[in-house]
Design a protein around this motif. Structure first.
Motif, short mmCIF file in Angstrom:
data_model
loop_
_atom_site.label_atom_id
_atom_site.label_comp_id
_atom_site.label_asym_id
_atom_site.label_seq_id
_atom_site.Cartn_x
_atom_site.Cartn_y
_atom_site.Cartn_z
N CYS A 255 0.88 -1.29 0.12
CA CYS A 255 0.00 -0.07 -0.08
C CYS A 255 0.95 1.03 0.06
CB CYS A 255 -0.82 -0.20 1.22
SG CYS A 255 0.03 0.19 2.65
N CYS A 257 2.12 2.83 2.31
CA CYS A 257 3.15 2.76 3.49
C CYS A 257 4.28 2.28 3.12
CB CYS A 257 2.33 2.03 4.63
SG CYS A 257 0.78 2.80 5.38
N HIS A 262 0.39 -6.56 1.56
CA HIS A 262 -0.76 -7.07 1.87
C HIS A 262 -1.49 -8.23 1.14
CE1 HIS A 262 -1.66 -3.62 5.02
NE2 HIS A 262 -1.18 -2.97 3.94
N CYS A 321 -2.02 -2.15 9.57
CA CYS A 321 -1.32 -1.34 8.94
C CYS A 321 -1.69 0.15 9.03
CB CYS A 321 -1.21 -1.68 7.55
SG CYS A 321 0.01 -0.67 6.48
N CYS A 323 -2.19 2.15 6.89
CA CYS A 323 -3.37 2.32 5.91
C CYS A 323 -4.73 1.80 6.49
CB CYS A 323 -2.99 1.82 4.49
SG CYS A 323 -3.04 -0.04 4.71
N ARG A 325 -5.59 -1.36 6.70
CA ARG A 325 -5.85 -2.77 6.23
C ARG A 325 -5.23 -3.80 7.22
NH1 ARG A 325 -4.49 -0.02 1.69
NH2 ARG A 325 -6.13 -0.19 -0.22
ZN LIG Z 1 -1.00 -0.91 4.37
#
Ligand SMILES: [Zn+2]
Length: 443
Positions: A255, A257, A262, A321, A323, A325
């Motif tokens: 992602c 980050c 993922h 995370c 983000c 997720r």
């Molecule tokens: Zn992430």
């Protein structure tokens, strides 16, 4: 407002909350293969699909690439795991065949919908949006990568620029006019394109305007020095991703980050990790290295259950995370069959490439490791060819520095041999070859 995730309920699900979805789809998948697949009717004798528990998945036998290959000779063309007839088959492609003869993979209309959705989930995580111009410099051939990214990016709603790998010089000049925000390719090919732009066209790759680049198909984007080099050259953020032609071109992706890949196959695929030495299932927690195993749970044409992929991965994160997720995040260590053993120490060719890349700009980062035979064991000092840049300076001292860095970071003795720039670089191929093995006589 911009949506953050392609499939929010799945990508941010509370760990364990997908259990009933996965169990019911696993039962449907088992029932499907027991009804239609001669290979799995034989393998899964006595299994009751209707009452099968997700927690018993690890009790099912694994399926190997070799079994699929043999089954395709016995039940041509797709093998004894093929479950639909020609009326329902919408596409056939060949897996890239890293080791041995390529195997064939079929897809029904519903399988292709699954691919499109899974590609879209990953491309969205890499920052691709409907208003973006998404460039696909990948082959459009038997290797499914180009076609599946084309379909997935169309499904996402982006304006797709499907250049393929043909006429790269013309492609780069067209891109100067159209621009492109997003690209999906392999580390080898995007590096080749950058060199072509700089050395032959006098074009700065940054001028194309890419913001995000997804790279997969081989290790590279997850290696810090290789990633840094590609990011600087293109002026774009690089995202590592990986999948497999047998299930979907992309199943894992970073992602924004950039902190490990993922899993995006929720509802379609169940991944497991195996201990590379014992073959036992291991718990996927931070720091663990294991071999990936996939089970299809929503596949019609050529479903594979507990299929050994051959990729060794490290779990680099197991919490939520930044983000948002959930689930584990991984990085690819290498292919299990690429791993070398030097006096008991496991050595992954991509890790050697990363150490050499850290000596840029005096080296180009391109390497070739010479193995003694077909097996993983290599005697030290391991012979490694390294490309040097014309202005690298004193080569003998640099050679000693690289050998020392390999010894300190990877714990084996190397013998560096210099080769001129361009001798090892991928010349327009999608993937590079890091290990050279002696030719085996066919007699
Ligand atoms: Zn992430």
């Amino acid at each position: 407002m911009d949506r953050i995730y392609w499939a929010p309920d799945l990508e941010t699900s509370v760990p364990g909350s997908l259990h009933s979805l996965e169990e019911s789809r696993l039962r449907q998948q088992l029932s499907w293969v027991l009804k239609h697949s001669p290979m799995y009717q034989e393998k899964f004798k006595g299994i009751d699909a209707e009452t099968f528990k997700l927690s018993d998945l690890a009790k099912l036998p694994v399926t190997t690439k070799q079994e699929v290959r043999m089954s395709q000779e016995l039940y041509p063309p797709l093998g004894g795991h093929a479950c639909v007839d020609w009326k329902q088959i919408g596409r056939i492609h060949a897996s890239s065949g890293t080791t041995g003869k390529p195997t064939l993979v079929g897809a029904s209309a519903r399988d292709r919908e699954m691919w499109r959705d899974l590609v879209a989930r990953c491309m969205w995580a890499m920052g691709c949006r409907p208003e973006h111009r998404a460039w696909v410099p990948l082959t459009f051939g038997w290797w499914i990568a180009g076609l599946s990214f084309y379909e997935g990016l169309q499904h996402l709603g982006a304006a797709v620029l499907p250049s393929g790998n043909n006429e790269p010089a013309r492609t780069l000049s067209v891109l100067q006019i159209t621009g492109a925000d997003f690209a999906i390719s392999t580390p080898s090919f995007i590096t080749y394109l950058a060199r072509l732009a700089q050395d032959e066209l006098g074009l700065d790759p940054r001028s194309i305007g890419l913001k995000n680049i997804g790279l997969g198909g081989e290790p590279g984007a997850g290696l810090p020095d290789v990633r840094r080099q590609i990011q600087e050259t293109w002026g774009a953020k690089v995202y590592d991703c990986m999948g497999t032609a047998d299930f979907c071109t992309v199943i894992w992706s970073e992602c924004e980050c950039q902190d490990g890949m993922h899993f995006f196959g929720q509802g379609y695929i169940i991944p497991e990790l195996l201990d590379p030495l014992t073959g036992e299932v291991i718990e996927a927690k931070k720091g663990v290295v294991g071999e990936l195993l996939y089970t299809a749970i929503h596949r019609e044409c050529t479903p594979l259950i507990r299929f050994k992929i051959g990729d060794l991965v490290e779990v680099v994160g197991d919490g939520t995370c930044d983000c948002g997720r959930t689930g584990i995040r991984i990085s690819c260590v290498g292919r299990a069959d690429d791993m070398l053993i030097v006096q008991g120490v496991n050595v992954y060719p991509s890790a050697v490439a990363d150490v050499v890349s850290s000596f840029r700009p005096r080296t180009t980062g391109e390497i070739r490791i010479f193995a003694d035979g077909a097996g993983p064991n290599v005697q030290p000092p391991v012979r490694i060819q390294v490309e040097y840049e014309p202005d690298a300076g004193e080569l003998e001292a640099l050679k000693l520095d690289i050998e020392l860095a390999i010894r300190q970071k990877l714990v084996f003795r190397a013998h560096i041999e210099w080769v001129e720039k361009g001798a090892l670089a991928a010349q327009g191929g999608m993937k590079r070859k890091l290990v050279e093995r002696p030719k085996v006589s066919s007699q």
